[in-house]
Design a protein around this motif. Structure first.
Motif, short mmCIF file in Angstrom:
data_model
loop_
_atom_site.label_atom_id
_atom_site.label_comp_id
_atom_site.label_asym_id
_atom_site.label_seq_id
_atom_site.Cartn_x
_atom_site.Cartn_y
_atom_site.Cartn_z
N TYR A 41 0.81 -1.21 0.00
CA TYR A 41 0.00 0.00 0.00
C TYR A 41 0.85 1.26 0.00
O TYR A 41 0.39 2.31 -0.46
CB TYR A 41 -1.08 -0.01 1.09
N MET A 42 2.07 1.21 0.45
CA MET A 42 2.93 2.39 0.36
C MET A 42 3.43 2.57 -1.07
O MET A 42 3.57 3.69 -1.56
CB MET A 42 4.13 2.26 1.30
N GLU A 43 3.68 1.47 -1.76
CA GLU A 43 4.22 1.52 -3.11
C GLU A 43 3.21 2.09 -4.11
O GLU A 43 3.59 2.73 -5.09
CB GLU A 43 4.67 0.12 -3.55
N VAL A 44 1.92 1.86 -3.87
CA VAL A 44 0.91 2.36 -4.80
C VAL A 44 0.28 3.66 -4.30
O VAL A 44 -0.74 4.09 -4.82
CB VAL A 44 -0.18 1.29 -5.08
N ASP A 45 0.89 4.28 -3.30
CA ASP A 45 0.47 5.58 -2.77
C ASP A 45 -0.96 5.60 -2.27
O ASP A 45 -1.69 6.57 -2.49
CB ASP A 45 0.68 6.68 -3.81
N LEU A 46 -1.37 4.52 -1.59
CA LEU A 46 -2.66 4.55 -0.91
C LEU A 46 -2.50 5.36 0.37
O LEU A 46 -1.39 5.64 0.81
CB LEU A 46 -3.11 3.12 -0.56
N VAL A 47 -3.59 5.73 0.99
CA VAL A 47 -3.53 6.49 2.23
C VAL A 47 -2.83 5.62 3.28
O VAL A 47 -3.21 4.48 3.52
CB VAL A 47 -4.95 6.87 2.70
N ALA A 48 -1.80 6.17 3.87
CA ALA A 48 -0.99 5.42 4.82
C ALA A 48 -1.63 5.43 6.21
O ALA A 48 -2.33 6.36 6.57
CB ALA A 48 0.41 6.02 4.90
N MET A 49 -1.35 4.36 6.96
CA MET A 49 -1.75 4.36 8.36
C MET A 49 -0.87 5.39 9.08
O MET A 49 0.17 5.79 8.55
CB MET A 49 -1.56 2.96 8.95
N PRO A 50 -1.27 5.84 10.27
CA PRO A 50 -0.55 6.95 10.91
C PRO A 50 0.96 6.74 11.07
O PRO A 50 1.73 7.63 10.72
CB PRO A 50 -1.24 7.07 12.27
N MET A 51 1.37 5.59 11.56
CA MET A 51 2.82 5.40 11.77
C MET A 51 3.58 5.34 10.45
O MET A 51 4.69 5.85 10.35
CB MET A 51 3.09 4.12 12.59
N GLU A 52 2.99 4.71 9.44
CA GLU A 52 3.66 4.65 8.15
C GLU A 52 3.67 6.02 7.47
O GLU A 52 4.64 6.38 6.81
CB GLU A 52 3.01 3.60 7.25
N GLY A 53 2.60 6.79 7.64
CA GLY A 53 2.57 8.15 7.10
C GLY A 53 3.63 9.02 7.75
O GLY A 53 4.34 9.79 7.08
N PHE A 54 3.74 8.90 9.07
CA PHE A 54 4.77 9.62 9.82
C PHE A 54 6.16 9.20 9.35
O PHE A 54 7.02 10.05 9.09
CB PHE A 54 4.58 9.32 11.32
N THR A 55 6.35 7.90 9.20
CA THR A 55 7.64 7.37 8.74
C THR A 55 7.95 7.85 7.33
O THR A 55 9.08 8.23 7.02
CB THR A 55 7.62 5.83 8.80
N GLN A 56 6.95 7.85 6.47
CA GLN A 56 7.13 8.29 5.09
C GLN A 56 7.51 9.78 5.04
O GLN A 56 8.38 10.17 4.26
CB GLN A 56 5.87 8.03 4.28
N ALA A 57 6.88 10.58 5.87
CA ALA A 57 7.20 12.02 5.90
C ALA A 57 8.65 12.23 6.34
O ALA A 57 9.37 13.05 5.76
CB ALA A 57 6.24 12.74 6.84
N ILE A 58 9.08 11.50 7.36
CA ILE A 58 10.47 11.62 7.82
C ILE A 58 11.43 11.16 6.73
O ILE A 58 12.44 11.80 6.47
CB ILE A 58 10.68 10.81 9.12
N ALA A 59 11.10 10.03 6.08
CA ALA A 59 11.97 9.48 5.04
C ALA A 59 12.14 10.48 3.90
O ALA A 59 13.26 10.68 3.39
CB ALA A 59 11.41 8.17 4.52
N LYS A 60 11.05 11.13 3.50
CA LYS A 60 11.14 12.12 2.42
C LYS A 60 11.95 13.34 2.87
O LYS A 60 12.74 13.88 2.10
CB LYS A 60 9.75 12.55 1.98
#
Length: 142
Positions: free
Chosen positions: A34-53
């Protein structure tokens, strides 16, 4: 609580490792999909994705740091409040480390296949699509 014999403890460790393997594969593969196809992320993964970017590091590496930080915070808070250390044991710590590593293993062989399955051809975005997306205000990444 009854004490475990060494044989019981060894059996538990073996079963834990087998369970960890299947759980890490399932969680890592699911989150990767779900992260690879840019679906809405769960809170921790969204937080992690923001930090990673923001820091420019791969998602799976940042996930290990965020998961381990969450576990550490949980340990600290469990001692701050009067109930003691509950619910966090060696399995929680190992899982926090392993899931991100397994995601990194999935990414290389599966990324192009998932992109092709979900979005069609892999490669540069055709010029017509790029122009339409720019007109609609959608950010286009190659």
């Amino acid at each position: 609580m009854k004490k475990s014999t060494p044989a019981q403890w060894a059996t538990r460790i073996i079963l834990y490792i087998i369970g960890l393997f299947f759980m890490a594969m399932g969680v890592a593969f699911g989150v990767f999909l779900y992260m690879e196809v840019d679906l809405v992320a769960m809170p921790m993964e969204g937080f992690t994705q923001a930090i990673a970017k923001k820091v420019g590091k791969p998602f799976h590496n940042v996930k290990i740091v965020v998961d381990c930080s969450s576990v550490a915070l949980g340990i600290v808070l469990s001692f701050v409040f009067p109930h003691g250390l509950l619910g966090i044991r060696e399995g929680t710590v190992i899982t926090a480390i392993v899931v991100g590593k397994v995601m990194g293993v999935f990414k290389k062989p599966l990324q192009a296949k998932i992109q092709k399955l979900c979005f069609g051809a892999v490669g540069p975005v055709p010029e017509e699509v790029r122009e339409l997306e720019e007109l609609e205000g959608i950010r286009v990444d190659d």
